[in-house]
Scaffold this motif. Structure first.
Motif, PDB file in Angstrom:
ATOM      1  N   LEU A  37       0.861  -1.185   0.000  1.00 65.05           N
ATOM      2  CA  LEU A  37       0.000   0.000   0.000  1.00 65.05           C
ATOM      3  C   LEU A  37       0.893   1.230   0.000  1.00 65.05           C
ATOM      4  CD1 LEU A  37      -2.896   1.123   0.268  1.00 65.05           C
ATOM      5  CD2 LEU A  37      -2.625   0.987   2.746  1.00 65.05           C
ATOM      6  N   ASP A  38       0.709   2.096  -0.979  1.00 62.61           N
ATOM      7  CA  ASP A  38       1.502   3.324  -1.055  1.00 62.61           C
ATOM      8  C   ASP A  38       1.077   4.301   0.033  1.00 62.61           C
ATOM      9  OD1 ASP A  38       2.736   2.271  -3.271  1.00 62.61           O
ATOM     10  OD2 ASP A  38       1.545   3.430  -4.719  1.00 62.61           O
ATOM     11  N   SER A  39       1.993   5.163   0.419  1.00 61.88           N
ATOM     12  CA  SER A  39       1.652   6.174   1.419  1.00 61.88           C
ATOM     13  C   SER A  39       0.695   7.200   0.811  1.00 61.88           C
ATOM     14  CB  SER A  39       2.920   6.866   1.927  1.00 61.88           C
ATOM     15  OG  SER A  39       3.585   7.508   0.863  1.00 61.88           O
ATOM     16  N   PHE A  40      -0.126   7.802   1.664  1.00 62.14           N
ATOM     17  CA  PHE A  40      -1.082   8.811   1.203  1.00 62.14           C
ATOM     18  C   PHE A  40      -1.338   9.818   2.311  1.00 62.14           C
ATOM     19  CE2 PHE A  40      -3.607   5.283   2.968  1.00 62.14           C
ATOM     20  CZ  PHE A  40      -4.408   5.948   3.884  1.00 62.14           C
ATOM     21  N   THR A  41      -1.766  11.001   1.909  1.00 61.93           N
ATOM     22  CA  THR A  41      -2.233  12.029   2.836  1.00 61.93           C
ATOM     23  C   THR A  41      -3.459  12.670   2.204  1.00 61.93           C
ATOM     24  OG1 THR A  41       0.008  12.490   3.608  1.00 61.93           O
ATOM     25  CG2 THR A  41      -1.664  14.146   4.096  1.00 61.93           C
ATOM     26  N   TYR A  42      -4.610  12.510   2.859  1.00 59.04           N
ATOM     27  CA  TYR A  42      -5.857  13.030   2.331  1.00 59.04           C
ATOM     28  C   TYR A  42      -6.506  13.966   3.358  1.00 59.04           C
ATOM     29  CZ  TYR A  42      -5.281   9.309  -1.173  1.00 59.04           C
ATOM     30  OH  TYR A  42      -4.803   8.487  -2.167  1.00 59.04           O
ATOM     31  N   THR A  43      -7.801  14.192   3.236  1.00 56.34           N
ATOM     32  CA  THR A  43      -8.529  15.081   4.148  1.00 56.34           C
ATOM     33  C   THR A  43      -9.630  14.298   4.843  1.00 56.34           C
ATOM     34  OG1 THR A  43      -8.113  16.939   2.645  1.00 56.34           O
ATOM     35  CG2 THR A  43      -9.852  17.235   4.291  1.00 56.34           C
ATOM     36  N   ASN A  44      -9.735  14.446   6.170  1.00 60.25           N
ATOM     37  CA  ASN A  44     -10.749  13.683   6.903  1.00 60.25           C
ATOM     38  C   ASN A  44     -12.042  14.467   7.102  1.00 60.25           C
ATOM     39  OD1 ASN A  44     -10.368  15.443   9.072  1.00 60.25           O
ATOM     40  ND2 ASN A  44      -9.288  13.961  10.342  1.00 60.25           N
ATOM     41  N   GLN A  45     -12.975  13.862   7.822  1.00 59.17           N
ATOM     42  CA  GLN A  45     -14.298  14.454   8.028  1.00 59.17           C
ATOM     43  C   GLN A  45     -14.252  15.721   8.874  1.00 59.17           C
ATOM     44  OE1 GLN A  45     -13.328  11.570   9.400  1.00 59.17           O
ATOM     45  NE2 GLN A  45     -13.774  11.647  11.583  1.00 59.17           N
ATOM     46  N   GLU A  46     -13.118  15.991   9.501  1.00 57.20           N
ATOM     47  CA  GLU A  46     -12.931  17.227  10.275  1.00 57.20           C
ATOM     48  C   GLU A  46     -12.180  18.278   9.460  1.00 57.20           C
ATOM     49  OE1 GLU A  46     -14.423  17.528  13.025  1.00 57.20           O
ATOM     50  OE2 GLU A  46     -14.898  15.425  13.443  1.00 57.20           O
ATOM     51  N   ASP A  47     -11.995  18.004   8.170  1.00 58.33           N
ATOM     52  CA  ASP A  47     -11.278  18.891   7.263  1.00 58.33           C
ATOM     53  C   ASP A  47      -9.816  19.064   7.680  1.00 58.33           C
ATOM     54  OD1 ASP A  47     -11.057  20.362   4.942  1.00 58.33           O
ATOM     55  OD2 ASP A  47     -11.796  22.223   5.818  1.00 58.33           O
ATOM     56  N   LYS A  48      -9.229  17.973   8.193  1.00 55.54           N
ATOM     57  CA  LYS A  48      -7.823  17.966   8.590  1.00 55.54           C
ATOM     58  C   LYS A  48      -7.070  16.884   7.819  1.00 55.54           C
ATOM     59  CE  LYS A  48      -8.781  19.625  13.252  1.00 55.54           C
ATOM     60  NZ  LYS A  48      -8.766  19.311  14.698  1.00 55.54           N
ATOM     61  N   GLU A  49      -5.772  17.076   7.679  1.00 56.37           N
ATOM     62  CA  GLU A  49      -4.951  16.080   6.988  1.00 56.37           C
ATOM     63  C   GLU A  49      -4.908  14.774   7.774  1.00 56.37           C
ATOM     64  OE1 GLU A  49      -0.990  17.311   6.092  1.00 56.37           O
ATOM     65  OE2 GLU A  49      -1.601  18.471   4.335  1.00 56.37           O
ATOM     66  N   PHE A  50      -4.983  13.673   7.039  1.00 51.45           N
ATOM     67  CA  PHE A  50      -4.883  12.347   7.649  1.00 51.45           C
ATOM     68  C   PHE A  50      -4.295  11.413   6.603  1.00 51.45           C
ATOM     69  CE2 PHE A  50      -6.186   8.097   8.724  1.00 51.45           C
ATOM     70  CZ  PHE A  50      -6.128   8.051  10.109  1.00 51.45           C
ATOM     71  N   GLY A  51      -3.364  10.557   7.043  1.00 45.27           N
ATOM     72  CA  GLY A  51      -2.774   9.639   6.078  1.00 45.27           C
ATOM     73  C   GLY A  51      -2.033   8.502   6.730  1.00 45.27           C
ATOM     74  N   THR A  52      -1.188   7.872   5.946  1.00 47.50           N
ATOM     75  CA  THR A  52      -0.483   6.693   6.427  1.00 47.50           C
ATOM     76  C   THR A  52       0.406   7.006   7.637  1.00 47.50           C
ATOM     77  OG1 THR A  52       1.008   7.115   4.561  1.00 47.50           O
ATOM     78  CG2 THR A  52      -0.477   5.266   4.346  1.00 47.50           C
ATOM     79  N   LYS A  53       0.882   8.247   7.752  1.00 47.91           N
ATOM     80  CA  LYS A  53       1.697   8.599   8.923  1.00 47.91           C
ATOM     81  C   LYS A  53       0.885   8.468  10.211  1.00 47.91           C
ATOM     82  CE  LYS A  53       0.874  13.595   8.375  1.00 47.91           C
ATOM     83  NZ  LYS A  53      -0.341  13.598   9.150  1.00 47.91           N
ATOM     84  N   ASP A  54      -0.429   8.665  10.118  1.00 45.56           N
ATOM     85  CA  ASP A  54      -1.306   8.536  11.288  1.00 45.56           C
ATOM     86  C   ASP A  54      -1.651   7.082  11.580  1.00 45.56           C
ATOM     87  OD1 ASP A  54      -1.926  11.499  11.752  1.00 45.56           O
ATOM     88  OD2 ASP A  54      -2.481  11.242   9.645  1.00 45.56           O
ATOM     89  N   LEU A  55      -1.315   6.194  10.656  1.00 46.08           N
ATOM     90  CA  LEU A  55      -1.639   4.770  10.793  1.00 46.08           C
ATOM     91  C   LEU A  55      -0.402   3.908  11.029  1.00 46.08           C
ATOM     92  CD1 LEU A  55      -4.181   4.738   7.844  1.00 46.08           C
ATOM     93  CD2 LEU A  55      -4.771   4.489  10.266  1.00 46.08           C
ATOM     94  N   THR A  56       0.742   4.552  11.172  1.00 42.84           N
ATOM     95  CA  THR A  56       1.994   3.829  11.389  1.00 42.84           C
ATOM     96  C   THR A  56       1.923   2.996  12.665  1.00 42.84           C
ATOM     97  OG1 THR A  56       3.230   5.591  10.300  1.00 42.84           O
ATOM     98  CG2 THR A  56       4.489   4.076  11.670  1.00 42.84           C
ATOM     99  N   ASN A  57       2.333   1.745  12.552  1.00 44.74           N
ATOM    100  CA  ASN A  57       2.328   0.797  13.682  1.00 44.74           C
ATOM    101  C   ASN A  57       0.928   0.532  14.236  1.00 44.74           C
ATOM    102  OD1 ASN A  57       5.149   0.365  13.686  1.00 44.74           O
ATOM    103  ND2 ASN A  57       5.434   2.309  14.756  1.00 44.74           N
TER     104      ASN A  57
END
Length: 196
Positions: A37-57
């Motif tokens: 799965l490639d890394s990604f950074t998108y926008t969440n329901q709170e209009d904030k950045e969220f991506g693979t860095k937030d899912l690490t480990n």
């Protein structure tokens, strides 16, 4: 000759033991997919950045939905909500990620309104948008091996209905039915195994 055979046997035993110990280092699942799965950074329901860095480990479960869906998305999201409750009850740390497959229409506000029909707990469930239609269709196809296709002929988006279990290293390990006959207990057990 006997000495040589003994030495060879000893080497084989040591190699086998090393392989077993190495396998014990990471939780194993039967018939694991091991899709990258490639890394990604998108926008969440709170209009904030969220991506693979937030899912690490972290172990996480993903699916594909859109808020204007007239058929499968409400039941799929309800199944995700049930899994969320089951994981909490069993004390299994799991994140839930729902990718919108209609990003042009699914604003953060629309996603949050849709999500609130199914859960009040956003502590471990994120709804994502903020990318192009081409991006999500390509990601679904090449990484999740899931069909996502929007045409100008309809307001509905054609898509698969699977749930995907991702391990702490960011690999897609298993795929399950997310619409009918959802194997709840199997998913919970697999998530437990990946958390060991």
């Amino acid at each position: 000759m006997k000495v040589l055979l003994r030495r060879c046997s000893l080497v084989v035993v040591m190699l086998a033991a090393t392989m077993i110990i190495s396998a014990c280092g990471k939780p194993q699942l039967a018939n694991a997919l091991n899709w990258n799965l490639d890394s990604f950074t998108y926008t969440n329901q709170e209009d904030k950045e969220f991506g693979t860095k937030d899912l690490t480990n972290k172990v996480w479960i993903a699916n594909f939905i859109f808020t204007n869906c007239e058929t499968v998305c409400p039941p799929i999201t309800a199944h995700m909500a049930k899994l969320q409750r089951m994981m909490k009850k069993e004390n299994v740390p799991v994140e839930f990620v729902s990718f919108s497959i209609d990003p042009e229409n699914d604003t953060p506000e629309a996603l949050k309104s849709f999500a609130q029909q199914f859960t009040e707990d956003f502590s471990n469930w994120t709804f994502l948008t903020g990318y192009s239609q081409e991006t999500i269709e390509k990601q679904a196809k090449t990484q999740f091996h899931e069909l996502v296709q929007k045409t100008d002929a309809s307001t509905q988006v054609t898509h698969g209905t699977h749930l995907f279990l991702v391990n702490k290293e960011g690999k897609i390990m298993k795929s399950y039915s997310g619409f009918a006959n959802v194997p709840y207990k199997e998913i919970v057990q697999d998530a437990k195994t990946l958390n060991e």
